[in-house]
Design a protein around this motif. Structure first.
Motif, PDB file in Angstrom:
ATOM      1  N   ARG A  74       0.831  -1.215   0.000  1.00  0.00           N
ATOM      2  CA  ARG A  74       0.000   0.000   0.000  1.00  0.00           C
ATOM      3  C   ARG A  74       0.859   1.256   0.000  1.00  0.00           C
ATOM      4  O   ARG A  74       0.448   2.279  -0.567  1.00  0.00           O
ATOM      5  CB  ARG A  74      -0.942  -0.010   1.211  1.00  0.00           C
ATOM      6  CG  ARG A  74      -2.199  -0.835   1.005  1.00  0.00           C
ATOM      7  CD  ARG A  74      -3.164  -0.645   2.150  1.00  0.00           C
ATOM      8  NE  ARG A  74      -2.620  -1.174   3.389  1.00  0.00           N
ATOM      9  CZ  ARG A  74      -2.740  -2.434   3.782  1.00  0.00           C
ATOM     10  NH1 ARG A  74      -3.390  -3.300   3.020  1.00  0.00           N
ATOM     11  NH2 ARG A  74      -2.223  -2.842   4.929  1.00  0.00           N
ATOM     12  N   THR A  75       2.033   1.204   0.613  1.00  0.00           N
ATOM     13  CA  THR A  75       2.919   2.367   0.592  1.00  0.00           C
ATOM     14  C   THR A  75       3.353   2.678  -0.836  1.00  0.00           C
ATOM     15  O   THR A  75       3.423   3.851  -1.232  1.00  0.00           O
ATOM     16  CB  THR A  75       4.159   2.109   1.473  1.00  0.00           C
ATOM     17  OG1 THR A  75       3.732   1.827   2.804  1.00  0.00           O
ATOM     18  CG2 THR A  75       5.075   3.325   1.487  1.00  0.00           C
ATOM     19  N   VAL A  76       3.660   1.639  -1.608  1.00  0.00           N
ATOM     20  CA  VAL A  76       4.038   1.844  -3.010  1.00  0.00           C
ATOM     21  C   VAL A  76       2.876   2.444  -3.794  1.00  0.00           C
ATOM     22  O   VAL A  76       3.038   3.415  -4.547  1.00  0.00           O
ATOM     23  CB  VAL A  76       4.501   0.520  -3.644  1.00  0.00           C
ATOM     24  CG1 VAL A  76       4.767   0.700  -5.136  1.00  0.00           C
ATOM     25  CG2 VAL A  76       5.755  -0.002  -2.951  1.00  0.00           C
ATOM     26  N   VAL A  77       1.677   1.885  -3.601  1.00  0.00           N
ATOM     27  CA  VAL A  77       0.488   2.404  -4.292  1.00  0.00           C
ATOM     28  C   VAL A  77       0.219   3.842  -3.865  1.00  0.00           C
ATOM     29  O   VAL A  77      -0.043   4.721  -4.702  1.00  0.00           O
ATOM     30  CB  VAL A  77      -0.732   1.513  -4.002  1.00  0.00           C
ATOM     31  CG1 VAL A  77      -2.005   2.112  -4.598  1.00  0.00           C
ATOM     32  CG2 VAL A  77      -0.517   0.109  -4.559  1.00  0.00           C
ATOM     33  N   TRP A  78       0.261   4.092  -2.581  1.00  0.00           N
ATOM     34  CA  TRP A  78       0.033   5.430  -2.030  1.00  0.00           C
ATOM     35  C   TRP A  78       1.008   6.440  -2.615  1.00  0.00           C
ATOM     36  O   TRP A  78       0.613   7.511  -3.085  1.00  0.00           O
ATOM     37  CB  TRP A  78       0.156   5.343  -0.511  1.00  0.00           C
ATOM     38  CG  TRP A  78       0.389   6.611   0.233  1.00  0.00           C
ATOM     39  CD1 TRP A  78       1.593   7.093   0.676  1.00  0.00           C
ATOM     40  CD2 TRP A  78      -0.593   7.572   0.651  1.00  0.00           C
ATOM     41  NE1 TRP A  78       1.426   8.272   1.343  1.00  0.00           N
ATOM     42  CE2 TRP A  78       0.098   8.595   1.343  1.00  0.00           C
ATOM     43  CE3 TRP A  78      -1.971   7.662   0.521  1.00  0.00           C
ATOM     44  CZ2 TRP A  78      -0.549   9.684   1.897  1.00  0.00           C
ATOM     45  CZ3 TRP A  78      -2.619   8.760   1.063  1.00  0.00           C
ATOM     46  CH2 TRP A  78      -1.929   9.744   1.745  1.00  0.00           C
ATOM     47  N   THR A  79       2.287   6.105  -2.637  1.00  0.00           N
ATOM     48  CA  THR A  79       3.309   7.030  -3.115  1.00  0.00           C
ATOM     49  C   THR A  79       3.170   7.284  -4.608  1.00  0.00           C
ATOM     50  O   THR A  79       3.219   8.437  -5.075  1.00  0.00           O
ATOM     51  CB  THR A  79       4.713   6.488  -2.803  1.00  0.00           C
ATOM     52  OG1 THR A  79       4.818   6.216  -1.397  1.00  0.00           O
ATOM     53  CG2 THR A  79       5.781   7.483  -3.203  1.00  0.00           C
ATOM     54  N   VAL A  80       2.983   6.232  -5.399  1.00  0.00           N
ATOM     55  CA  VAL A  80       2.899   6.372  -6.861  1.00  0.00           C
ATOM     56  C   VAL A  80       1.690   7.210  -7.253  1.00  0.00           C
ATOM     57  O   VAL A  80       1.797   8.156  -8.055  1.00  0.00           O
ATOM     58  CB  VAL A  80       2.848   4.989  -7.532  1.00  0.00           C
ATOM     59  CG1 VAL A  80       2.498   5.123  -9.017  1.00  0.00           C
ATOM     60  CG2 VAL A  80       4.184   4.270  -7.372  1.00  0.00           C
ATOM     61  N   PHE A  81       0.533   6.906  -6.684  1.00  0.00           N
ATOM     62  CA  PHE A  81      -0.689   7.603  -7.091  1.00  0.00           C
ATOM     63  C   PHE A  81      -0.725   9.037  -6.574  1.00  0.00           C
ATOM     64  O   PHE A  81      -1.154   9.941  -7.304  1.00  0.00           O
ATOM     65  CB  PHE A  81      -1.927   6.833  -6.617  1.00  0.00           C
ATOM     66  CG  PHE A  81      -2.314   5.707  -7.518  1.00  0.00           C
ATOM     67  CD1 PHE A  81      -3.193   5.901  -8.563  1.00  0.00           C
ATOM     68  CD2 PHE A  81      -1.786   4.440  -7.340  1.00  0.00           C
ATOM     69  CE1 PHE A  81      -3.555   4.874  -9.414  1.00  0.00           C
ATOM     70  CE2 PHE A  81      -2.129   3.395  -8.172  1.00  0.00           C
ATOM     71  CZ  PHE A  81      -3.015   3.604  -9.221  1.00  0.00           C
ATOM     72  N   PHE A 230       5.999   9.404   1.036  1.00  0.00           N
ATOM     73  CA  PHE A 230       6.371   8.091   1.575  1.00  0.00           C
ATOM     74  C   PHE A 230       6.322   8.090   3.100  1.00  0.00           C
ATOM     75  O   PHE A 230       5.945   7.093   3.721  1.00  0.00           O
ATOM     76  CB  PHE A 230       7.774   7.732   1.079  1.00  0.00           C
ATOM     77  CG  PHE A 230       8.200   6.326   1.401  1.00  0.00           C
ATOM     78  CD1 PHE A 230       7.917   5.287   0.539  1.00  0.00           C
ATOM     79  CD2 PHE A 230       8.912   6.052   2.560  1.00  0.00           C
ATOM     80  CE1 PHE A 230       8.324   3.995   0.828  1.00  0.00           C
ATOM     81  CE2 PHE A 230       9.325   4.763   2.864  1.00  0.00           C
ATOM     82  CZ  PHE A 230       9.030   3.730   1.990  1.00  0.00           C
ATOM     83  N   ASN A 231       6.698   9.216   3.703  1.00  0.00           N
ATOM     84  CA  ASN A 231       6.721   9.324   5.164  1.00  0.00           C
ATOM     85  C   ASN A 231       5.512  10.057   5.724  1.00  0.00           C
ATOM     86  O   ASN A 231       5.511  10.418   6.903  1.00  0.00           O
ATOM     87  CB  ASN A 231       7.989  10.065   5.607  1.00  0.00           C
ATOM     88  CG  ASN A 231       9.242   9.267   5.341  1.00  0.00           C
ATOM     89  OD1 ASN A 231       9.350   8.127   5.751  1.00  0.00           O
ATOM     90  ND2 ASN A 231      10.204   9.862   4.650  1.00  0.00           N
ATOM     91  N   ILE A 250      -0.042   2.179   5.880  1.00  0.00           N
ATOM     92  CA  ILE A 250       1.194   2.242   5.116  1.00  0.00           C
ATOM     93  C   ILE A 250       2.336   2.060   6.124  1.00  0.00           C
ATOM     94  O   ILE A 250       2.093   1.941   7.326  1.00  0.00           O
ATOM     95  CB  ILE A 250       1.334   3.562   4.334  1.00  0.00           C
ATOM     96  CG1 ILE A 250       1.316   4.768   5.274  1.00  0.00           C
ATOM     97  CG2 ILE A 250       0.233   3.681   3.284  1.00  0.00           C
ATOM     98  CD1 ILE A 250       1.576   6.091   4.575  1.00  0.00           C
ATOM     99  N   LEU A 251       3.569   2.046   5.653  1.00  0.00           N
ATOM    100  CA  LEU A 251       4.674   1.684   6.530  1.00  0.00           C
ATOM    101  C   LEU A 251       4.800   2.600   7.740  1.00  0.00           C
ATOM    102  O   LEU A 251       5.073   2.138   8.852  1.00  0.00           O
ATOM    103  CB  LEU A 251       5.987   1.686   5.735  1.00  0.00           C
ATOM    104  CG  LEU A 251       6.196   0.504   4.787  1.00  0.00           C
ATOM    105  CD1 LEU A 251       7.512   0.649   4.044  1.00  0.00           C
ATOM    106  CD2 LEU A 251       6.161  -0.818   5.549  1.00  0.00           C
ATOM    107  N   VAL A 252       4.596   3.897   7.545  1.00  0.00           N
ATOM    108  CA  VAL A 252       4.807   4.814   8.659  1.00  0.00           C
ATOM    109  C   VAL A 252       3.726   4.652   9.729  1.00  0.00           C
ATOM    110  O   VAL A 252       4.022   4.741  10.931  1.00  0.00           O
ATOM    111  CB  VAL A 252       4.880   6.275   8.136  1.00  0.00           C
ATOM    112  CG1 VAL A 252       3.544   6.730   7.567  1.00  0.00           C
ATOM    113  CG2 VAL A 252       5.347   7.210   9.231  1.00  0.00           C
TER     114      VAL A 252
END
Length: 301
Positions: A74-81, A230-231, A250-252
């Motif tokens: 989800r972090t990858v999806v969140w960041t890309v979009f 990302f953060n 997400i990761l954070v």
């Protein structure tokens, strides 16, 4: 010829002046990293007490946790979009605000104003806006006859994450637009006048002049936004706290819950190091790729 003592000391004088600042900056940066690395290699109680050396066990526990894998995806999806949507919207917004029209200063102020508001307060407002019972989004849709009843935006796993992505894009536009406006202001207007005389259309001017000249600023916004998004913690944590059913972690936010709610600071330290490695690797690869492309474009045919 022998160098005078004054000439030998002069080159070292600037370094001696900035050594205290360098030492302080190195301490501020290195100490937290050292502390996190130390905790990630030890078993740590929920109150921060070091119990014993555990090696890479914290990393093994993290990678075996399905919640970590889901949060990473989800972090990858969140960041890309969020970053992609922000840049796609900010470019035309910056182009419009760069034009000379009546009320341009007011329009720029309105676009930049959300940037001055705390991200946490912005997330609180959007959480209220998407409330099931009295949120303005549901009320507006029902008054327009587009829905027959309230939509559970933040209580439905299929809707909550896309809503947060949309909010993430909206709050990132002012910062990105500011950087792009700075880039557009450095573009000389003579080249556009020459292009119009040569018969270039508006689309050709954008594709062949504006976009190449704006590319360094676009690269800058992408890199800065990736690190920032990302953060990004407040939007997801304030609106859903990773729910419903951990579908928006997400990761954070996963790291925060791991360290402060579940009482596993050693594993939280391992997650923070993984995030640092991911961001550092992306930044290094991105800068190298963009530098190589810039060098290829600069080579004579």
């Amino acid at each position: 010829m022998s160098r005078s003592p004054r000439a030998a000391v002069a080159p070292r004088a600037p370094w001696l002046l900035i050594v205290p600042s360098l030492v302080l900056a190195l301490f501020i940066i290195s100490y937290p990293i050292f502390n996190i690395v130390y905790q990630s290699l030890h078993e740590v109680s929920r109150f921060g007490a070091i119990r014993g050396f555990s090696g890479l066990q914290n990393f093994y526990n993290v990678f075996e946790d399905p919640g970590f894998i889901g949060s990473l995806k989800r972090t990858v999806v969140w960041t890309v979009f969020v970053v992609g949507g922000t840049v796609l919207i900010s470019v035309p917004v910056a182009l419009v605000l760069n034009q000379d029209f009546y009320g341009r200063g007011l329009a720029r102020t309105i676009v930049m104003l959300p940037w001055s508001v705390s991200l946490t307060m912005t997330a609180v407002v959007w959480r209220w806006a998407f409330n099931d019972d009295y949120g303005m989004v549901n009320v507006t849709l029902q008054r327009l006859g587009l829905t027959s009843g309230p939509i559970h935006w933040l209580a439905t796993p299929e809707l909550a994450f896309p809503v947060e992505i949309a909010v993430g894009i909206l709050v990132s536009i002012p910062f990105t637009t500011t950087i792009l406006l700075g880039g557009l202001s450095s573009v000389p207007g003579d080249i556009y006048e020459a292009a119009r005389i040569d018969g270039a259309s508006a689309w050709q001017q954008f594709r062949l002049l504006t976009l190449p000249l704006l590319k360094p600023f676009i690269n800058m916004t992408i890199l800065l936004n990736v690190i920032y998004v990302f953060n990004s913690f407040p939007i997801i944590w304030v609106m859903t706290q990773g729910g419903p059913d951990d579908s928006t972690h997400i990761l954070v936010t996963y790291l925060y819950e791991l360290g402060f709610r579940l009482g596993r600071p050693g594993e939280a330290a391992a997650v923070s190091l993984i995030m640092l490695a991911v961001l550092f690797s992306f930044s290094l690869v991105y800068l190298r790729v963009q530098g190589r492309r810039g060098g290829e474009q600069g080579e004579p045919a």
